[in-house]
Scaffold this active site. Structure first.
Site, PDB file in Angstrom:
ATOM      1  N   GLY A 105      58.096  47.503  19.865  1.00 56.88           N
ATOM      2  CA  GLY A 105      56.963  46.431  19.541  1.00 56.88           C
ATOM      3  C   GLY A 105      55.655  46.990  20.605  1.00 56.88           C
ATOM      4  O   GLY A 105      54.594  46.403  20.397  1.00 56.88           O
TER       5      GLY A 105
ATOM      6  N   ALA B  70      59.885  44.811  21.978  1.00 62.17           N
ATOM      7  CA  ALA B  70      60.126  43.219  21.675  1.00 62.17           C
ATOM      8  C   ALA B  70      61.316  43.039  22.550  1.00 62.17           C
ATOM      9  O   ALA B  70      62.097  43.944  22.835  1.00 62.17           O
ATOM     10  CB  ALA B  70      60.366  43.184  20.267  1.00 62.17           C
TER      11      ALA B  70
ATOM     12  N   GLU C  64      63.450  51.611  17.114  1.00 62.25           N
ATOM     13  CA  GLU C  64      64.236  50.650  16.263  1.00 62.25           C
ATOM     14  C   GLU C  64      65.493  51.081  15.702  1.00 62.25           C
ATOM     15  O   GLU C  64      66.363  50.367  15.608  1.00 62.25           O
ATOM     16  CB  GLU C  64      63.347  49.883  15.258  1.00 62.25           C
ATOM     17  CG  GLU C  64      62.120  48.933  15.970  1.00 62.25           C
ATOM     18  CD  GLU C  64      61.126  49.729  16.726  1.00 62.25           C
ATOM     19  OE1 GLU C  64      61.083  50.926  16.790  1.00 62.25           O
ATOM     20  OE2 GLU C  64      60.274  48.982  16.853  1.00 62.25           O
TER      21      GLU C  64
ATOM     22  N   GLU D  97      53.770  49.473  18.974  1.00 66.91           N
ATOM     23  CA  GLU D  97      53.252  48.698  17.823  1.00 66.91           C
ATOM     24  C   GLU D  97      51.867  47.955  18.151  1.00 66.91           C
ATOM     25  O   GLU D  97      50.959  48.080  17.674  1.00 66.91           O
ATOM     26  CB  GLU D  97      54.144  48.073  17.082  1.00 66.91           C
ATOM     27  CG  GLU D  97      55.241  48.683  16.227  1.00 66.91           C
ATOM     28  CD  GLU D  97      56.181  47.890  15.784  1.00 66.91           C
ATOM     29  OE1 GLU D  97      56.953  47.186  16.619  1.00 66.91           O
ATOM     30  OE2 GLU D  97      56.465  47.874  14.364  1.00 66.91           O
TER      31      GLU D  97
HETATM   32  N1  COA Z   1      63.830  43.895  25.803  1.00 67.01           N
HETATM   33  C1  COA Z   1      64.566  43.135  26.645  1.00 67.01           C
HETATM   34  N2  COA Z   1      64.776  43.508  27.732  1.00 67.01           N
HETATM   35  C2  COA Z   1      64.421  44.989  28.128  1.00 67.01           C
HETATM   36  C3  COA Z   1      63.613  45.673  27.036  1.00 67.01           C
HETATM   37  C4  COA Z   1      63.613  45.238  25.901  1.00 67.01           C
HETATM   38  N3  COA Z   1      63.033  45.893  24.954  1.00 67.01           N
HETATM   39  N4  COA Z   1      63.478  46.903  27.583  1.00 67.01           N
HETATM   40  C5  COA Z   1      63.758  47.033  29.075  1.00 67.01           C
HETATM   41  N5  COA Z   1      64.478  45.941  29.225  1.00 67.01           N
HETATM   42  C6  COA Z   1      65.008  45.253  30.558  1.00 67.01           C
HETATM   43  C7  COA Z   1      66.185  45.641  30.655  1.00 67.01           C
HETATM   44  O1  COA Z   1      67.229  45.050  30.098  1.00 67.01           O
HETATM   45  C8  COA Z   1      66.540  45.557  32.292  1.00 67.01           C
HETATM   46  O2  COA Z   1      66.553  44.284  32.529  1.00 67.01           O
HETATM   47  P1  COA Z   1      67.763  43.851  33.826  1.00 67.01           P
HETATM   48  O3  COA Z   1      67.049  44.638  35.182  1.00 67.01           O
HETATM   49  O4  COA Z   1      67.833  42.334  33.622  1.00 67.01           O
HETATM   50  O5  COA Z   1      69.206  44.347  33.166  1.00 67.01           O
HETATM   51  C9  COA Z   1      65.073  45.683  32.676  1.00 67.01           C
HETATM   52  O6  COA Z   1      64.103  45.724  31.746  1.00 67.01           O
HETATM   53  C10 COA Z   1      64.742  47.326  33.224  1.00 67.01           C
HETATM   54  O7  COA Z   1      64.980  48.245  32.293  1.00 67.01           O
HETATM   55  P2  COA Z   1      66.148  49.424  32.480  1.00 67.01           P
HETATM   56  O8  COA Z   1      66.770  49.693  31.107  1.00 67.01           O
HETATM   57  O9  COA Z   1      67.071  49.087  33.544  1.00 67.01           O
HETATM   58  O10 COA Z   1      65.073  50.592  32.995  1.00 67.01           O
HETATM   59  P3  COA Z   1      65.296  52.101  32.724  1.00 67.01           P
HETATM   60  O11 COA Z   1      64.389  52.846  33.429  1.00 67.01           O
HETATM   61  O12 COA Z   1      66.612  52.634  33.051  1.00 67.01           O
HETATM   62  O13 COA Z   1      65.286  52.425  31.289  1.00 67.01           O
HETATM   63  C11 COA Z   1      63.768  52.239  29.297  1.00 67.01           C
HETATM   64  C12 COA Z   1      63.914  52.489  30.821  1.00 67.01           C
HETATM   65  C13 COA Z   1      62.600  51.948  28.365  1.00 67.01           C
HETATM   66  C14 COA Z   1      64.165  53.763  28.754  1.00 67.01           C
HETATM   67  C15 COA Z   1      64.978  51.107  28.719  1.00 67.01           C
HETATM   68  O14 COA Z   1      64.844  49.982  29.176  1.00 67.01           O
HETATM   69  C16 COA Z   1      64.938  50.896  27.350  1.00 67.01           C
HETATM   70  O15 COA Z   1      65.429  51.589  26.396  1.00 67.01           O
HETATM   71  N6  COA Z   1      64.389  49.678  26.856  1.00 67.01           N
HETATM   72  C17 COA Z   1      64.599  49.181  25.201  1.00 67.01           C
HETATM   73  C18 COA Z   1      63.656  50.266  24.433  1.00 67.01           C
HETATM   74  C19 COA Z   1      63.764  49.787  23.187  1.00 67.01           C
HETATM   75  O16 COA Z   1      64.483  50.002  22.305  1.00 67.01           O
HETATM   76  N7  COA Z   1      62.606  49.050  22.752  1.00 67.01           N
HETATM   77  C20 COA Z   1      62.579  48.496  21.360  1.00 67.01           C
HETATM   78  C21 COA Z   1      62.652  47.406  21.140  1.00 67.01           C
HETATM   79  S1  COA Z   1      62.662  46.839  19.323  1.00 67.01           S
END
Ligand code: COA
Length: 258
Positions: free
Chosen positions: A113, A67, A136, A116
């Protein structure tokens, strides 16, 4: 088909592909994307040509990375509950109960999400680079789009508890070993592999497949007797043109035309 800001739709004969298309945000589900998915899926469900939907993410890195955290970071208790309730009703439960089968083609990260969403689909295929998890609790929240319910259904209670409590990611191969995905294929073949499965489904009765979804889902809906739902759905088939065609074709030694 209407045009959308966050998703793309492609149709290939009887199979539709929905591509979640926010690659710069790793296809994170913001409100608008959830609304667009609902609209697109409703439209495809009422399109008689479309017999199977494949749901995937754009790019080669993410299915859906969760999400959109930036949208709910400031929410209070009632806004949090509303986010979860609306999402479950409009998208996650909606997909699960659709009569058109939906296959999740997990092409990369499926987190929070995103996992999910894949779990709300009728089954899942992953590419070998995919990583899955429910992170989460690392954000001080719990899965809110059905994850606490569907993950135990798919992988068992103990594994679900461990995955959710550790907030860790598992590989595609581990996901397959745990029953979370049915197949793992190399990324370049993910969509064609899903299309092959989808095509096999299109040869069968769409009416019967819709009835299967209702009957199988009844097993996971407490308060409903799944055997009774099966009896009802089985009986209903006898009143349909598909049943007449399917049984006649068998007896006449020809392929049915559904
Ligand atoms: N919500 C909002 N933005 C998100 C996102 C999310 N769930 N997941 C990734 N993004 C965004 C990042 O903020 C980043 O945006 P920016 O370039 O404007 O800063 C962009 O997507 C790229 O992600 P980034 O984190 O730079 O890539 P990465 O390769 O370093 O890491 C992940 C990849 C998936 C490990 C990391 O993005 C992450 O941990 N995301 C969140 C996962 C999460 O907790 N999801 C559960 C949500 S309830």
């Amino acid at each position: 088909m209407m045009s959308f800001n966050n998703i793309l739709i492609e149709k290939n004969n009887n199979i539709a592909r929905i591509i979640i298309n926010r690659p710069k945000k790793l296809n994170a589900l913001n409100k608008e994307t959830i609304d667009e998915l609902h609209e697109a899926i409703s439209e495809l469900e009422s399109d008689e040509q479309i017999r199977v939907i494949i749901l995937t993410g754009s790019g080669d890195k993410a299915f859906v990375a969760g999400a959109d955290i930036s949208e709910f970071a400031g929410f209070d208790i009632s806004q949090g509950a509303e986010l979860s309730r609306k999402g479950q009703n409009n998208l996650f439960n909606f997909i699960e109960n659709l009569s058109t089968p939906v296959i999740a083609a997990i092409n990369g990260f499926a987190l929070g999400g995103g996992l999910e969403l894949a779990m709300a689909c009728h089954f899942r295929v992953a590419s070998d680079n995919a990583k899955m998890g429910l992170p989460e609790v690392s954000l001080g929240v719990i899965p809110g789009y059905g994850g606490t319910q569907r993950l135990p259904q798919l992988v068992g209670k103990g594994r679900a508890m461990e995955m959710i409590m550790t907030a860790g990611m598992i590989t595609a191969d581990d996901a397959k070993n745990h029953g979370l995905v049915n197949h793992v294929v190399v990324q370049e073949e993910l969509i064609s592999f899903c299309e092959e499965i989808a095509q096999k489904i299109t040869f069968n009765s769409g009416m019967a497949i819709g009835a299967v979804i209702k009957a199988v889902n009844a097993n996971f809906n407490s308060g409903i007797n799944g055997y009774d739902v099966e009896i009802e759905q089985f009986g209903n088939c006898f009143g349909t043109a598909d049943f007449e065609e399917g049984t006649s074709a068998f007896l006449e030694k020809r392929r049915p035309k559904f």
